[in-house]
Scaffold this active site. Structure first.
Site, PDB file in Angstrom:
ATOM      1  N   LYS A 276       0.824  -1.201   0.000  1.00  0.00           N
ATOM      2  CA  LYS A 276       0.000   0.000   0.000  1.00  0.00           C
ATOM      3  C   LYS A 276       0.866   1.262   0.000  1.00  0.00           C
ATOM      4  O   LYS A 276       2.042   1.249   0.342  1.00  0.00           O
ATOM      5  CB  LYS A 276      -0.935   0.000   1.218  1.00  0.00           C
ATOM      6  CG  LYS A 276      -2.085  -1.017   1.126  1.00  0.00           C
ATOM      7  CD  LYS A 276      -3.115  -0.610   0.080  1.00  0.00           C
ATOM      8  CE  LYS A 276      -4.219  -1.648  -0.116  1.00  0.00           C
ATOM      9  NZ  LYS A 276      -5.177  -1.680   0.962  1.00  0.00           N
ATOM     10  N   ARG A 311      -4.095 -10.579   3.205  1.00  0.00           N
ATOM     11  CA  ARG A 311      -4.240 -10.449   1.749  1.00  0.00           C
ATOM     12  C   ARG A 311      -2.970  -9.794   1.201  1.00  0.00           C
ATOM     13  O   ARG A 311      -2.703  -8.619   1.480  1.00  0.00           O
ATOM     14  CB  ARG A 311      -5.480  -9.627   1.426  1.00  0.00           C
ATOM     15  CG  ARG A 311      -5.782  -9.493  -0.060  1.00  0.00           C
ATOM     16  CD  ARG A 311      -7.063  -8.686  -0.268  1.00  0.00           C
ATOM     17  NE  ARG A 311      -7.392  -8.555  -1.681  1.00  0.00           N
ATOM     18  CZ  ARG A 311      -6.926  -7.589  -2.474  1.00  0.00           C
ATOM     19  NH1 ARG A 311      -6.120  -6.657  -1.982  1.00  0.00           N
ATOM     20  NH2 ARG A 311      -7.270  -7.544  -3.752  1.00  0.00           N
TER      21      ARG A 311
END
Length: 341
Positions: A276, A311
């Site tokens: 991210k 994830r």
């Protein structure tokens, strides 16, 4: 594999904390008894949630146990994925090879998405989205993988389940389309409900959080309750705090440092922090493909907080980190009292 010995009993009203008491399990009953009567049932429910040992997810012929962290590998079949630049949509052989590599590396689930949800990404027509994900899902199911579909459109959910997907992973928490909740309930598949502050096409809308960690908690509680009221069994709900969605760097860090609190909602947790933007922001603006180390650090934070599903893009590295983490935990939980020094 994770235990706690102290808990903060926090009472909030109007977006503000009015009391905070740290207690141990031995003192929790007395602490709960001191709460106002109207808070008692919810407090008891949250305490029960913190102590819940979740049953495994039954995903078709595969059983995914939640007594240790499990890895969910990401497979994007989009032209504008921030992590792979569309390689797995344009090259079916590369897609199949990557899926096989994640499966062989130990991914318990492969999460397949056909629409980018990065900030500014353009929406995709549901027919095009389904055409992207269905071949990838069918291939992964044929090689024996458990598959989730990352979508917010009921028509895509239906096509994906028809191809063998066993989980619905909806970044809008079944809010994007009013038909999604009804379909998800009828499918009897597990669902992942994620926090995102925006609605409609813009999930990244930036709200004025009163206290982001608690605001995310309240959102996930409402999403859980809405799903249950709509016919989805509580045992089929997984919650995701939505790292990177409508949150600044400081807000993401606050949510991550409160991960353990979300267990009070009584559902398994999914953490999607891999590669991210915040990892780049904390590492001299490293590009997406250079964020493995930071992603592993966040995965370990999730494991330490008891998160059940991770994830990730880098499956081999994360599974290896999980296995070492588990070895350390196993050793720490072993009673050495009878061994010679």
């Amino acid at each position: 594999m994770v235990y706690a010995r102290e808990f903060a009993l926090v009472v909030r009203r109007g977006g503000r904390t009015v009391s905070r008491e740290v207690v141990t399990p031995a003192g929790i009953d007395a602490a709960l008894a001191r709460l106002p009567d109207e808070l008692g049932p919810e407090a008891e429910a949250q305490w029960a949630g913190l102590r819940t040992a979740h049953p495994p997810l039954q995903l078709g012929p595969r059983t995914v146990w939640l007594d240790q962290p499990q890895v969910m590998g990401i497979l994007n079949v989009t032209p504008d994925s921030f992590s792979d630049g569309g390689r797995f949509m344009d090259d079916p052989e590369a897609m199949r090879g990557h899926a096989a590599a994640m499966h062989e590396a130990g991914a318990a689930i492969i999460d397949i998405g056909g629409e980018s949800t990065r900030p500014g990404a353009k929406p995709v027509w549901e027919g095009e989205e389904a055409a992207r994900v269905v071949p990838a899902i069918a291939h992964c199911v044929a090689m024996g993988a458990a598959v989730s579909v990352d979508t917010r459109r009921p028509a895509v959910m239906e096509a994906a389940i028809g191809a063998g997907a066993a989980i619905i992973n909806d970044v809008s928490a079944l809010r994007f389309d009013p038909r999604s909740l009804e379909f998800a309930a009828a499918s009897e598949k597990p669902v992942v409900l994620m926090h995102a502050p925006g609605s409609g096409e813009n999930l990244h809308a930036e709200p004025a959080y009163d206290s982001v960690a608690f605001d995310v908690f309240d959102f996930l509680k409402q999403a859980r309750d809405r799903a249950i009221a709509g016919g989805i069994a509580a045992t089929r709900i997984v919650l995701d705090p939505g790292v990177g969605f409508g949150k600044s760097l400081a807000e993401n860090l606050a949510v991550l440092n409160h991960l353990a609190m979300y267990h009070a909602l009584g559902c398994p947790l999914l953490l999607g922090a891999s590669r991210k933007r915040m990892v780049g922001a904390l590492s001299n603006e490293a590009a997406a493909h250079q964020r493995t180390g930071g992603s592993l650090a966040l995965a370990q934070l999730g494991m330490d907080a008891g998160v059940q599903l991770l994830r990730v893009h880098d499956v081999f590295e994360t599974v290896q980190a999980r296995n070492v983490w588990r070895g350390l935990r196993d050793a720490a939980l072993t009673d050495f009292a009878g061994l010679a020094e």
